[in-house]
Scaffold this motif. Structure first.
Motif, PDB file in Angstrom:
ATOM      1  N   ILE A  58       0.301  -0.984   8.515  1.00 36.51           N
ATOM      2  CA  ILE A  58       0.440  -0.236   7.449  1.00 36.51           C
ATOM      3  C   ILE A  58       0.289  -1.228   5.737  1.00 36.51           C
ATOM      4  N   MET A  59       0.356  -2.866   6.639  1.00 37.95           N
ATOM      5  CA  MET A  59       0.138  -3.637   5.252  1.00 37.95           C
ATOM      6  C   MET A  59      -1.378  -3.281   5.049  1.00 37.95           C
ATOM      7  N   ALA A  60      -2.229  -2.759   5.990  1.00 41.94           N
ATOM      8  CA  ALA A  60      -3.856  -2.289   5.145  1.00 41.94           C
ATOM      9  C   ALA A  60      -3.801  -1.651   4.334  1.00 41.94           C
ATOM     10  N   MET A  61      -2.674  -0.038   4.674  1.00 43.36           N
ATOM     11  CA  MET A  61      -3.120   1.038   4.011  1.00 43.36           C
ATOM     12  C   MET A  61      -2.309  -0.104   2.788  1.00 43.36           C
ATOM     13  N   PHE A  62      -1.377  -0.664   1.936  1.00 41.12           N
ATOM     14  CA  PHE A  62      -0.560  -0.905   1.346  1.00 41.12           C
ATOM     15  C   PHE A  62      -1.877  -1.588   0.562  1.00 41.12           C
ATOM     16  N   TRP A  63      -2.760  -2.491   1.264  1.00 39.20           N
ATOM     17  CA  TRP A  63      -4.555  -3.516   0.667  1.00 39.20           C
ATOM     18  C   TRP A  63      -5.119  -3.429  -0.097  1.00 39.20           C
ATOM     19  N   ARG A  64      -5.457  -1.480   0.768  1.00 33.23           N
ATOM     20  CA  ARG A  64      -6.623  -0.943  -0.333  1.00 33.23           C
ATOM     21  C   ARG A  64      -5.754  -0.186  -1.015  1.00 33.23           C
ATOM     22  N   ARG A  65      -4.860   0.402  -0.540  1.00 34.84           N
ATOM     23  CA  ARG A  65      -4.103   1.727  -1.886  1.00 34.84           C
ATOM     24  C   ARG A  65      -3.787   0.759  -3.713  1.00 34.84           C
ATOM     25  N   GLY A  66      -3.032  -0.425  -2.259  1.00 33.46           N
ATOM     26  CA  GLY A  66      -2.234  -1.467  -4.351  1.00 33.46           C
ATOM     27  C   GLY A  66      -3.418  -2.576  -4.729  1.00 33.46           C
TER      28      GLY A  66
END
Length: 76
Positions: A58-66
Motif C-alpha cells: 500500500i505504501m509503495a502504491m502511495f509513493w509511486r502515485r504521489g
C-alpha cells in the motif's frame, strides 16, 4: 537539643559495598535500567516488521502515485 539524623557507617555496610559486591550491584542496576528499554525496542521492532510486511504494498502504491511522480510545477 538536636537530633543527629546522619546515617552511621558500619563495618557491614563497608563490606557490602566493596569489591565483588559493588560490581554485582552496578551490574544489577545497569540491567534493571537498560533491560526494560531493550525489551521495549525488540517488541517495537517486531511490531514494525509485522506492520511493514502488511502495509508495504500500500505504501509503495502511495509513493509511486504521489511522492515520486513529478508535479506540474516542477516540470521544465
Amino acid at each position: 537539643m538536636s537530633i543527629d539524623t546522619a546515617p552511621t557507617v558500619s563495618a557491614t555496610a563497608l563490606d557490602a559495598t566493596s569489591g565483588i559486591a559493588a560490581r554485582r550491584d552496578i551490574l544489577r542496576r545497569l540491567l534493571m535500567t537498560l533491560g526494560p528499554i531493550l525489551v521495549a525496542l525488540v517488541i517495537a521492532g517486531c511490531i514494525l516488521l509485522a506492520v511493514a510486511s502488511i502495509h508495504s504494498p500500500i505504501m509503495a502504491m502511495f509513493w509511486r502515485r504521489g511522492c515520486s511522480r513529478r508535479s506540474a510545477s516542477s516540470r521544465p
